[in-house]
Design a protein around this motif. Structure first.
Motif, mmCIF file in Angstrom:
data_model
loop_
_atom_site.group_PDB
_atom_site.id
_atom_site.type_symbol
_atom_site.label_atom_id
_atom_site.label_comp_id
_atom_site.label_asym_id
_atom_site.label_seq_id
_atom_site.Cartn_x
_atom_site.Cartn_y
_atom_site.Cartn_z
ATOM 1 N N PRO A 1 -46.381 37.066 -37.779
ATOM 2 C CA PRO A 1 -44.921 37.149 -37.760
ATOM 3 C C PRO A 1 -44.272 35.772 -37.639
ATOM 4 C CG PRO A 1 -45.806 37.761 -35.630
ATOM 5 C CD PRO A 1 -46.988 37.578 -36.528
ATOM 6 N N PHE A 2 -43.033 35.672 -38.131
ATOM 7 C CA PHE A 2 -42.264 34.448 -37.994
ATOM 8 C C PHE A 2 -40.814 34.795 -37.626
ATOM 9 C CE2 PHE A 2 -41.166 35.604 -42.326
ATOM 10 C CZ PHE A 2 -39.818 35.252 -42.422
ATOM 11 N N ALA A 3 -40.112 33.806 -37.100
ATOM 12 C CA ALA A 3 -38.693 33.924 -36.819
ATOM 13 C C ALA A 3 -38.071 32.543 -37.007
ATOM 14 C CB ALA A 3 -38.433 34.432 -35.413
ATOM 15 N N GLY A 4 -36.815 32.524 -37.449
ATOM 16 C CA GLY A 4 -36.189 31.242 -37.684
ATOM 17 C C GLY A 4 -34.705 31.345 -37.895
ATOM 18 N N VAL A 5 -34.107 30.215 -38.241
ATOM 19 C CA VAL A 5 -32.667 30.140 -38.475
ATOM 20 C C VAL A 5 -32.417 29.354 -39.751
ATOM 21 C CG1 VAL A 5 -32.447 28.069 -37.059
ATOM 22 C CG2 VAL A 5 -30.446 29.513 -37.441
ATOM 23 N N GLU A 6 -31.364 29.735 -40.494
ATOM 24 C CA GLU A 6 -30.985 29.027 -41.725
ATOM 25 C C GLU A 6 -29.491 28.731 -41.688
ATOM 26 O OE1 GLU A 6 -32.448 29.978 -45.965
ATOM 27 O OE2 GLU A 6 -30.430 30.880 -45.906
ATOM 28 N N GLN B 1 -38.440 27.420 -38.880
ATOM 29 C CA GLN B 1 -39.118 28.655 -38.501
ATOM 30 C C GLN B 1 -40.261 28.364 -37.535
ATOM 31 O OE1 GLN B 1 -40.492 30.398 -42.175
ATOM 32 N NE2 GLN B 1 -38.476 31.172 -42.741
ATOM 33 N N GLY B 2 -40.558 29.339 -36.690
ATOM 34 C CA GLY B 2 -41.773 29.357 -35.893
ATOM 35 C C GLY B 2 -42.645 30.502 -36.375
ATOM 36 N N VAL C 1 -29.999 34.271 -38.947
ATOM 37 C CA VAL C 1 -31.298 34.311 -38.279
ATOM 38 C C VAL C 1 -32.215 35.194 -39.118
ATOM 39 C CG1 VAL C 1 -30.429 33.857 -35.975
ATOM 40 C CG2 VAL C 1 -30.538 36.215 -36.786
ATOM 41 N N LYS C 2 -33.495 34.808 -39.168
ATOM 42 C CA LYS C 2 -34.458 35.505 -40.009
ATOM 43 C C LYS C 2 -35.698 35.858 -39.206
ATOM 44 C CE LYS C 2 -33.197 33.448 -44.486
ATOM 45 N NZ LYS C 2 -33.737 32.790 -45.708
#
Length: 253
Positions: free
Chosen positions: A245-250, A32-33, A219-220
């Motif tokens: 805020p955050f965004a990321g991938v799982e 995540q960022g 994606v989250k």
């Protein structure tokens, strides 16, 4: 610290009998960022000093292993970057690293609160519509605080390392939206005891972009908030709030 461990152990002992094991072996990897708006203060001795911390983007990485063995908890490891750069004009004499920094002078800090989370958890529900996990989370801090300013009329830089383990309660819930690939989730750890308070939670939306027998990719995006009110952890006290805020991938194997 002993009281933290006792409280966490009692909580796990009381809840463990009602837990159910996962029905399938699963490995989750995520990144995540996190764009955080940071504020707060710290102290080594005496009164805390508030600093104007810069807003920054941090990285976070995690891995979780779920298994079908009854009563044995699943495990999740997460690393969170949290290195804060800040500055202030000292409102009073500030003691740090054995030096008295002069009131009315400028001071700068690099506060390293990077840490690792070790989470042991059980699954109560685990299906495409509803999942719910509970357990304990231990945050391991192995950080440092560097302060640059003026002490007795001389430009001075002092560094203090600190480390400590802080156990917290852990909960996670996720609800799927049928036929869409979307789900909403909330995950958090919290502790409030004596003069210490820690909360670390995130809420958001996940979208499964790849779903197959071999691998799932989601994606989250959402909001994460972390409050670190540490009271005398290795002689360091903090009152830090980092939220944004955050965004990321799982990836799920």
């Amino acid at each position: 610290m002993k009281k933290y461990c006792i409280a966490a152990a009692l909580s796990m002992a009381c809840l463990a009998p009602v837990a159910q094991a996962d029905t399938l072996l699963g490995l989750y990897l995520g990144a995540q960022g996190w764009q955080a708006d940071n504020s707060g203060s710290f102290a080594e001795k005496g009164n805390a000093q508030t600093f104007n911390f810069d807003d920054k983007t941090f990285s976070s990485y995690y891995a979780a292993l779920e298994h079908p063995i009854p009563l044995v908890p699943n495990i999740k490891l997460r690393y969170t970057e949290l290195e804060l750069d800040g500055s202030t004009t000292l409102s009073e004499t500030f003691e740090f690293g054995g030096k008295n920094f002069t009131v009315g002078t400028a001071a700068n800090t690099v506060t390293d609160l990077n840490h690792v989370d070790y989470t042991l958890y059980y699954e109560i529900f685990d299906n495409d519509l509803v999942s719910f996990d509970f357990g304990i989370n231990v945050k391991q801090f192995d950080g440092s605080i560097k302060l640059t300013g003026t002490a007795q009329g001389v430009a001075t830089t002092e560094m203090r390392d600190f480390s400590g383990l802080v156990p917290l309660g852990y909960l996670k819930a996720q609800v799927g939206l049928p036929m869409t690939g979307f789900s909403v989730f909330a995950e958090g750890s919290m502790l409030a005891i004596d003069d210490s308070k820690i909360q670390d939670y995130q809420v958001g939306v996940a979208w499964e972009v790849i779903g197959s027998m071999a691998v799932d990719v989601s994606v989250k995006a959402g909001f994460r908030s972390m409050v670190l009110e540490l009271d005398d952890v290795d002689d360091i006290s903090t009152d830090i709030d980092a939220s944004g805020p955050f965004a990321g991938v799982e990836i799920h194997f």
